[in-house]
Design a protein around this motif. Sequence first.
Motif, mmCIF file in Angstrom:
data_model
loop_
_atom_site.group_PDB
_atom_site.id
_atom_site.type_symbol
_atom_site.label_atom_id
_atom_site.label_comp_id
_atom_site.label_asym_id
_atom_site.label_seq_id
_atom_site.Cartn_x
_atom_site.Cartn_y
_atom_site.Cartn_z
ATOM 1 N N UNK A 1 -13.710 2.853 -54.995
ATOM 2 C CA UNK A 1 -14.026 4.108 -55.681
ATOM 3 C C UNK A 1 -13.818 5.275 -54.746
ATOM 4 N N UNK A 2 -14.237 5.132 -53.485
ATOM 5 C CA UNK A 2 -14.116 6.221 -52.516
ATOM 6 C C UNK A 2 -12.743 6.135 -51.885
ATOM 7 N N UNK A 3 -11.796 6.907 -52.390
ATOM 8 C CA UNK A 3 -10.422 6.858 -51.918
ATOM 9 C C UNK A 3 -10.088 8.131 -51.179
ATOM 10 N N UNK A 4 -9.118 7.993 -50.281
ATOM 11 C CA UNK A 4 -8.539 9.156 -49.645
ATOM 12 C C UNK A 4 -9.548 9.992 -48.911
ATOM 13 N N UNK A 5 -9.456 11.284 -49.169
ATOM 14 C CA UNK A 5 -10.293 12.235 -48.448
ATOM 15 C C UNK A 5 -11.736 12.156 -48.853
ATOM 16 N N UNK A 6 -12.014 11.526 -50.006
ATOM 17 C CA UNK A 6 -13.410 11.426 -50.420
ATOM 18 C C UNK A 6 -14.210 10.564 -49.459
ATOM 19 N N UNK A 7 -13.538 9.653 -48.792
ATOM 20 C CA UNK A 7 -14.251 8.786 -47.851
ATOM 21 C C UNK A 7 -14.383 9.453 -46.493
ATOM 22 N N UNK A 8 -13.349 10.206 -46.109
ATOM 23 C CA UNK A 8 -13.330 10.758 -44.766
ATOM 24 C C UNK A 8 -14.030 12.100 -44.654
ATOM 25 N N UNK A 9 -14.042 12.866 -45.747
ATOM 26 C CA UNK A 9 -14.615 14.205 -45.670
ATOM 27 C C UNK A 9 -16.052 14.196 -46.134
ATOM 28 N N UNK A 10 -16.866 15.026 -45.520
ATOM 29 C CA UNK A 10 -18.269 15.122 -45.894
ATOM 30 C C UNK A 10 -18.389 15.772 -47.262
ATOM 31 N N UNK A 11 -19.258 15.294 -48.128
ATOM 32 C CA UNK A 11 -19.387 15.850 -49.467
ATOM 33 C C UNK A 11 -20.030 17.221 -49.438
ATOM 34 N N UNK A 12 -19.723 17.988 -50.493
ATOM 35 C CA UNK A 12 -20.363 19.287 -50.639
ATOM 36 C C UNK A 12 -21.771 19.084 -51.157
ATOM 37 N N UNK A 13 -22.731 19.701 -50.528
ATOM 38 C CA UNK A 13 -24.135 19.473 -50.826
ATOM 39 C C UNK A 13 -24.657 20.564 -51.748
ATOM 40 N N UNK A 14 -25.329 20.147 -52.787
ATOM 41 C CA UNK A 14 -26.004 21.078 -53.669
ATOM 42 C C UNK A 14 -27.453 21.191 -53.236
ATOM 43 N N UNK A 15 -27.902 22.357 -52.793
ATOM 44 C CA UNK A 15 -29.265 22.466 -52.266
ATOM 45 C C UNK A 15 -30.327 22.129 -53.288
ATOM 46 N N UNK A 16 -30.011 22.261 -54.584
ATOM 47 C CA UNK A 16 -31.027 21.979 -55.592
ATOM 48 C C UNK A 16 -31.428 20.508 -55.550
ATOM 49 N N UNK A 17 -30.506 19.642 -55.085
ATOM 50 C CA UNK A 17 -30.787 18.216 -55.095
ATOM 51 C C UNK A 17 -31.742 17.808 -53.993
ATOM 52 N N UNK B 1 -30.160 11.982 -47.723
ATOM 53 C CA UNK B 1 -29.912 13.381 -48.076
ATOM 54 C C UNK B 1 -28.463 13.632 -48.486
ATOM 55 N N UNK B 2 -27.636 12.616 -48.475
ATOM 56 C CA UNK B 2 -26.251 12.785 -48.882
ATOM 57 C C UNK B 2 -25.401 13.508 -47.870
ATOM 58 N N UNK B 3 -25.740 13.428 -46.608
ATOM 59 C CA UNK B 3 -25.014 14.131 -45.555
ATOM 60 C C UNK B 3 -23.989 13.254 -44.848
#
Length: 922
Positions: free
Chosen positions: A189-205, A286-288
């Motif tokens: 599921x995590x392909x390409x840049x989705x695996x290597x790059x840090x996700x964008x964090x939504x502060x509300x979460x 925390x999804x970091x």
Amino acid sequence: MYRKKFIPPLLKKPLIATTDSSSSEPPQKKIKIEPQSSSQKSSDSDGGRSSQSSSGVRRVLPVSRVTAGPGSRFNPPKIIRKPLVPVSNPPAESEGPKPVSDGGGGRHYFNVLWRKFQARKHKTWDGDGVLVIVNGNATLQDVNGRDIGTGRVSKVPVEGDVISLGGKEVEIDSVLPKSDFMAGKPFLKSKGSQVDAAPTINPVEFHAKNVFKPPLLSGTTITKVNPQKPAARFDPTAEGALVMKRPDVSSSKNKVVVDVVVDPILSRHLRPHQREGVAFLYEAVMGLRPYEGRGAILADEMGLGKTLQTIALLWTLLKQNPIHNQGPVIKKAMIVCPVTLINNWRREFKKWLGNERIHVFVADGKSNVRDFTHGPVYNVMIVGYERLRSIQDKLKQCQVDIIIADEGHRLKTAENKSAQAIRSLSTPRRVVLSGTPLQNDLREFFVMVDFVNPGILENYSTFKKQFENPIVKSQQPEASKSDKDLGNARKASLTELTNKFVLRRTAKILSKYLPPKTDIVLFCRPTKQQLELYQAILNTSVAKRQIGSMDTALQLITLLKKVCNSTSLLKPKGKEDDETKLSSSILEEAKVAGSALIAQNSSGKLKVLERLLVTLKETTQEKVVLVSNYTSTLDILEKMLNSKGFHHLRLDGKTPANKRQDLVDKFNRVSSDVAFAFLLSSKSGGAGLNLIGASRLFLFDSDWNPATDLQAMARVHRDGQKSHVYIYRMITTGCIDEKIYQRQITKQGLADSVMDQKAGGSNFTSAELKDLFRLDTETVCNTHDLLGCECGEIGEPPCEDMEHEEEEEEEEPIQMIGWTKASIVDMDKQEEAYRKATSKARQRMKALLEFSHINPDKIPENGIRDSSPKRSKQEEGEGSDDGEEEDDAEEVPIPVVEDEILKKVLDGSPKAISFIFTKNSL
């Protein structure tokens, strides 16, 4: 009636080729109007391109589109279009990159789109896929790795080509690098840049879901003015401060980030590896971290402080948030653990935080779950796996923000009811604590990973096809080079992905904090009664029928394990079940039912254990822990202790949960005169307990799962231990005890593995299953024989060439069919094949090369070997010139046993123990 002729309206005005002065059609381009400057004058020299109005505004007309003519102010434009210029397209060979081959193997890989044949005009694609071409044979796979089409292709396609394959249309989208295919990236599921790059964090979460939100729009609310400057709860610049990673909220406005600092009351007690663990868990939940999910697996070995790291994490999330003016990240936390560890968790919270800082709710049979779900007093709930199933509906009445699953390897099957109960709570943050995350196979590991981060490895069918099968196949003796390359690539890809949310540290890092430990494996010779009973059982027709398959052989294995522990375990019991019926039928056929063979308590292991305990009691003040997988064996050990007058405590499945921790505390506190031994069931109390009051542990029998034994053996070597620790494993030589131990070493010592707990071992073959029941009465140690070690059996470490010996590739196994002439047999080739087979067996059990191997038969009774030394070359030939005697003769070494207690037992009973493995660590 007269009708006017119908003239259809023109949809497009015809082009006018000539100038018509009477036409008043306005120009097609809007007139540009700009004010006139003083320097600009109206003159006839501009060719009619400008004019002056009465208001002083100069109108500029485009010359290319408007032409002046007589009789009118403007003429309609005359549109003249240039003819199209033909452009030749580049040849097809230059379009896109050429497919990459694997270097002579004729292999090509493509990312494609596919669809079933469609008759409609506007066709759509059914999905993405992967096309693999090997020497003209094409295979189409979907994103789950299933083969959905095969066929032959005459040439290697290029990007944009559409081919027919297996009843489907396939369009080549792009070339897939071989390294990506070998790593299995197209199927994750995590392909390409989705695996290597840090996700964008939504502060509300970050904050808990039940935080109050104003009902008005953001523009109608009155902004609260904070008189204080945003600051962290604790000083991040203080000495020894443990500061967590900051989230990236650059895309969010009006969000102020503050440092999250672990409470100094906890951080000052954390060791370096524990600080690293807390930071890792915080970033994961925390999804970091660069993966899709909020779960993590803390897979530290036993004794590294997983409990303290978890408490530090929960306390930080309960009190802080990286977004200023937001509520805490979590408000409700739940810890699920075996019932034996509930009190241990409660004591740890009290030890580190005290009752005044946090209130912990224990969900036992007497408590009301509503106090946790609806009351604001309790933030943390501790519940057992069995109790969780009955209260899962009540827990849905509140939002549980994080779940900690201690000893999470219990959730190793998707059908596990406890795992289903946790999944029903819809909690995204899940943490699994397990010192043995990989136990038997990769399927159990997949279930754990999918539990903490659902969907990150797709579904099990995809995981099995793309990862489990290639990895397991690469570990088989008959695996080809291509199979090994694919298996190693898939293992590396799986490890790379799982390392993003799995943290594993070994006990080696505790060398600075814990006393040394010595592991000793004692191979005990069986008694004459054991050998007769063992052989009589194997000779029965009932036993021979049971050897057919693993399913039917399990009951026979259990029967033989009882013989290894003690012959008295075969005495008939009152209950009637399948195991008892099988045992009765075998004993009746063997004509040993009620005989003297099972009447007496005969066991080689029991006699060695008795001598060790008596020696310890007479010469030291140390305490011991006795571990077994069976309560019936614990009964025999308890009778032996009572016969010697040794005081003891016992913890097994019948011990009430509320009394177990009290027994542990009492044993750790009192002297050996009050409680010399602690009887422990490995299935009931073999995990999580700290029995640091003892310095020696005896594992009386082994389990098929090495994790069970490793957990039990780690009970004494933990924080707070002050003495040198000795771990003894008792094994009956030549019997099924030794076969089980070999199986454990194979699982732990496989060269290709995902983690330390060497997973992916092959299942039993029919030959291995038959060999499992073979009784070897001639060997002193069948395990050492299979290892093919030439160490001399005197306790010296194995030579370096054995430790670094690599398994060579075997092109084709030598097969000798029928009778063969001796003149055509290549003995060198036969010996080379035997050497390779021995090398493979050594590689499967290479973990034993870390041990020292000792044969007690080579230890002289007085400790001094009476043998004439080797003569020097000068003594064999000429004498010394100066007449002095040469003292360079080599002495024959003798085995050295460092354990003084074991040395005394060997001196008193030299024939009771046939072989010894020892290893000093930490």
